[in-house]
Design an enzyme around this catalytic site. Structure first.
Site, PDB file in Angstrom:
ATOM      1  N   THR A   1     -25.627 -47.553  -3.777  1.00 58.92           N
ATOM      2  CA  THR A   1     -24.728 -48.505  -3.124  1.00 58.92           C
ATOM      3  C   THR A   1     -23.885 -47.827  -2.044  1.00 58.92           C
ATOM      4  O   THR A   1     -23.876 -48.246  -0.886  1.00 58.92           O
ATOM      5  CB  THR A   1     -23.797 -49.157  -4.176  1.00 58.92           C
ATOM      6  OG1 THR A   1     -24.608 -49.731  -5.188  1.00 58.92           O
ATOM      7  CG2 THR A   1     -22.902 -50.212  -3.565  1.00 58.92           C
ATOM      8  N   VAL A   2     -23.167 -46.763  -2.424  1.00 54.33           N
ATOM      9  CA  VAL A   2     -22.251 -46.126  -1.465  1.00 54.33           C
ATOM     10  C   VAL A   2     -23.032 -45.292  -0.446  1.00 54.33           C
ATOM     11  O   VAL A   2     -22.718 -45.296   0.756  1.00 54.33           O
ATOM     12  CB  VAL A   2     -21.186 -45.269  -2.194  1.00 54.33           C
ATOM     13  CG1 VAL A   2     -20.248 -44.613  -1.186  1.00 54.33           C
ATOM     14  CG2 VAL A   2     -20.392 -46.130  -3.173  1.00 54.33           C
TER      15      VAL A   2
ATOM     16  N   ALA B   1     -14.823 -38.294  16.359  1.00 56.71           N
ATOM     17  CA  ALA B   1     -15.037 -36.976  15.747  1.00 56.71           C
ATOM     18  C   ALA B   1     -15.158 -35.875  16.798  1.00 56.71           C
ATOM     19  O   ALA B   1     -14.879 -34.708  16.518  1.00 56.71           O
ATOM     20  CB  ALA B   1     -16.290 -37.012  14.883  1.00 56.71           C
TER      21      ALA B   1
ATOM     22  N   GLU C   1     -11.261 -38.963  -0.178  1.00 57.48           N
ATOM     23  CA  GLU C   1     -10.568 -40.244   0.042  1.00 57.48           C
ATOM     24  C   GLU C   1     -11.216 -41.388  -0.733  1.00 57.48           C
ATOM     25  O   GLU C   1     -10.531 -42.259  -1.297  1.00 57.48           O
ATOM     26  CB  GLU C   1     -10.584 -40.567   1.545  1.00 57.48           C
ATOM     27  CG  GLU C   1      -9.850 -41.830   1.927  1.00 57.48           C
ATOM     28  CD  GLU C   1      -8.362 -41.741   1.680  1.00 57.48           C
ATOM     29  OE1 GLU C   1      -7.677 -41.011   2.396  1.00 57.48           O
ATOM     30  OE2 GLU C   1      -7.862 -42.420   0.750  1.00 57.48           O
TER      31      GLU C   1
ATOM     32  N   VAL D   1     -10.452 -42.710  -4.656  1.00 57.71           N
ATOM     33  CA  VAL D   1      -9.354 -43.547  -5.148  1.00 57.71           C
ATOM     34  C   VAL D   1      -9.237 -44.814  -4.304  1.00 57.71           C
ATOM     35  O   VAL D   1      -9.093 -44.747  -3.081  1.00 57.71           O
ATOM     36  CB  VAL D   1      -8.000 -42.784  -5.109  1.00 57.71           C
ATOM     37  CG1 VAL D   1      -6.876 -43.670  -5.658  1.00 57.71           C
ATOM     38  CG2 VAL D   1      -8.089 -41.497  -5.900  1.00 57.71           C
TER      39      VAL D   1
ATOM     40  N   ILE E   1      -9.284 -48.161   0.751  1.00 56.81           N
ATOM     41  CA  ILE E   1      -7.875 -47.992   1.147  1.00 56.81           C
ATOM     42  C   ILE E   1      -7.604 -46.509   1.420  1.00 56.81           C
ATOM     43  O   ILE E   1      -7.880 -45.672   0.559  1.00 56.81           O
ATOM     44  CB  ILE E   1      -6.905 -48.463   0.026  1.00 56.81           C
ATOM     45  CG1 ILE E   1      -7.230 -49.882  -0.427  1.00 56.81           C
ATOM     46  CG2 ILE E   1      -5.459 -48.344   0.488  1.00 56.81           C
ATOM     47  CD1 ILE E   1      -6.415 -50.342  -1.631  1.00 56.81           C
TER      48      ILE E   1
ATOM     49  N   GLU F   1     -18.907 -49.022 -12.724  1.00 52.65           N
ATOM     50  CA  GLU F   1     -19.459 -47.683 -12.884  1.00 52.65           C
ATOM     51  C   GLU F   1     -20.810 -47.759 -13.582  1.00 52.65           C
ATOM     52  O   GLU F   1     -21.127 -48.762 -14.236  1.00 52.65           O
ATOM     53  CB  GLU F   1     -18.507 -46.830 -13.742  1.00 52.65           C
ATOM     54  CG  GLU F   1     -17.160 -46.597 -13.114  1.00 52.65           C
ATOM     55  CD  GLU F   1     -17.273 -45.944 -11.744  1.00 52.65           C
ATOM     56  OE1 GLU F   1     -17.771 -44.827 -11.643  1.00 52.65           O
ATOM     57  OE2 GLU F   1     -16.873 -46.580 -10.751  1.00 52.65           O
TER      58      GLU F   1
ATOM     59  N   LYS G   1      -8.396 -41.973 -11.318  1.00 55.36           N
ATOM     60  CA  LYS G   1      -7.769 -42.187 -10.008  1.00 55.36           C
ATOM     61  C   LYS G   1      -6.262 -41.913 -10.073  1.00 55.36           C
ATOM     62  O   LYS G   1      -5.677 -41.327  -9.152  1.00 55.36           O
ATOM     63  CB  LYS G   1      -8.036 -43.617  -9.538  1.00 55.36           C
ATOM     64  CG  LYS G   1      -9.521 -43.879  -9.265  1.00 55.36           C
ATOM     65  CD  LYS G   1      -9.813 -45.364  -9.146  1.00 55.36           C
ATOM     66  CE  LYS G   1     -11.285 -45.647  -8.896  1.00 55.36           C
ATOM     67  NZ  LYS G   1     -11.640 -47.057  -9.053  1.00 55.36           N
TER      68      LYS G   1
ATOM     69  N   GLY H   1     -17.406 -51.389  -3.647  1.00 57.62           N
ATOM     70  CA  GLY H   1     -18.404 -52.044  -2.806  1.00 57.62           C
ATOM     71  C   GLY H   1     -18.965 -51.064  -1.785  1.00 57.62           C
ATOM     72  O   GLY H   1     -18.329 -50.049  -1.465  1.00 57.62           O
TER      73      GLY H   1
END
Ligand code: HSE
Length: 436
Positions: free
Chosen positions: A13-14, A33, A129, A132, A136, A190, A205, A302
């Site tokens: 997914t990620v 970048a 990043e 957590v 966001i 998860e 987290k 997501g």
């Protein structure tokens, strides 16, 4: 300049979301970048599989060690989760002098102290990043944006799956298992969904947030963890009648005596912004002495929301990969030799108000017995509601709201109340958090 070469560990997914975002926004990302970013190699479980991204320009391998050992890879992005193989791979990548980006909260919460020390010695960055609150940018906000502050407390909805379940139960009266199955199908949950519903994911987290907020080492083993499994549809309804919403919160607070580190369902006054964060959305309130309360809100899980954080980390790494390591932002916000040894407090030491729901005989003296036990523990009652019997339960539901009291005293009172022959032997207890 040559593109920066990225190796992905995991293309689920990620991982798929990360490839899609990097591809779709390549010009913008490259301008930010200062170099183009190319996903060169990705490890997958099976070569033949339906994927959400185009892999025609990526070399696929079933051997994750090929990614971490490949001399052509500059940044390893770890998206396989878990804390065994993922740890071995991340350590190997660091040993090989590669920068690491990870979305793996378990890895950081359990092994971050060791991993950051190794990264410091090898002069590489480990960015996390996406570990957590999904998309966001809370790590960046706390670590950099709030660097002027003494952070006093933070409270957050940091597990999207639990929040999705509680929201659907409240709004649509849906069944717990049915909503959980949907969260799994949407890729929010998860691999082991008990991590979501038992609060372990949120505790991972919170451990990270507390470390970067207070300048303490990561101490997952000291976090108090309670999930949403005990919450019934009736509790959700009673909470609403009392003007509250039930939310699964992670709370970290610093006092003179120590740090509170706790994850549990909580009744939040419905007027609070956190009470109105619904579905898979996450939100974190951080209270700094200079800035006061600040609120961070967004999608907590997501494919692309999490990819947003992963890609931001890749950009951060690319921007500073050639700079002097001494001037990198410290992994845990505070310089590694300046961490504090202030203790994490046991849950018994916290003080808050409580919602109690119990089933009792509907006869004279029962309520008096209960209130006497509370009075003996010096627990003051704010409200008592006696409800109609539900379903075939012979006893009636009684709801009590207490004023603020040390947890130790509530525990002592509950032990005595649960021993009464006129009361069912399990009292439901939900902490009330006014978030003042
Ligand atoms: N299972 C996690 C959640 C995914 O539901 O919040 C994001 O960390």
């Amino acid at each position: 300049m040559d593109p920066v070469q990225v190796g992905l560990l995991g293309l689920g997914t990620v991982g798929g979301g990360t490839v899609n975002v990097l591809h779709r926004n390549a010009p913008e990302i490259g301008r930010r970048a200062g170099r183009d970013i190319r996903v060169k190699l990705a490890s997958v479980r099976t070569l033949q599989s339906d994927r959400i991204c185009d892999t025609s320009a990526i070399e696929l391998t079933t051997d994750p060690y090929q990614v971490v050992n490949s001399p052509g890879i500059d940044i390893v992005v770890e998206l396989i989760g878990g804390d065994t193989l993922a740890k071995e791979l991340v350590v190997q990548a660091i040993e090989n002098g590669k920068h690491v980006v990870t979305a793996n909260k378990a890895l950081i919460a359990l092994h971050g102290n060791e991993i950051f020390e190794l990264a410091r010695q090898r002069e590489v960055m480990v960015a996390f990043e996406a570990a957590v609150a999904g998309g966001i940018p809370i790590i960046k906000a706390v670590r950099e944006g709030l660097a002027a502050n003494r952070i006093q407390w933070l409270a957050g909805i940091i597990n999207g799956t639990s929040n999705f379940i509680l929201t659907e139960m409240r709004d649509k009266g849906r069944d717990f298992d049915d909503v959980l199955a949907e969260a799994q199908a949407l890729g929010y949950a998860e691999a082991d969904p008990t991590f979501d519903i038992e609060g372990i994911d949120a505790a991972h987290k919170l451990t990270i947030l507390a470390a970067i907020s207070f300048g303490i080492p990561l101490q997952f083993d000291k976090a108090y963890t309670e999930g949403i499994g005990q919450i019934t549809a009736a509790d959700v309804t009673y909470a609403e009648e009392l003007g509250y919403r039930i939310k699964h919160l992670g709370i970290a607070r610093k006092s003179e005596s120590g740090v509170e580190l706790r994850v549990h369902p909580a009744m939040v006054p419905e007027r609070r912004l956190l009470a109105n964060v619904d579905g898979v959305m996450n939100a974190v309130v951080v209270h700094g002495d200079a800035v006061g309360p600040t609120l961070y809100y967004g999608a907590g899980a997501g494919a692309e929301p999490t990819a947003s954080a992963v890609v931001a980390d890749i950009v951060d790494v690319v921007r500073v990969m050639t700079s002097d390591p001494e001037h990198h932002v410290p992994h845990l916000a505070f310089q590694p030799n300046a961490l504090s040894d202030i203790p994490v407090l046991p849950i018994d030491a916290i003080k808050t108000a409580y919602y109690l729901r119990l089933y009792a005989d509907d006869k004279p003296g029962v309520l008096a017995d209960i209130t006497r036990i509370l009075a003996d523990q010096d627990i003051s009652i704010e409200a008592v509601i006696q409800k109609e019997p539900v379903d075939d339960e012979p006893r009636i539901p009684v709801i009590l709201l207490t004023h603020s009291v040390p947890e130790q005293r509530i525990n002592a009172a509950l032990k005595q109340i649960e021993a009464l022959s006129s009361v069912n032997d399990k009292v439901t207890r939900i902490r009330v958090e006014t978030l003042n």
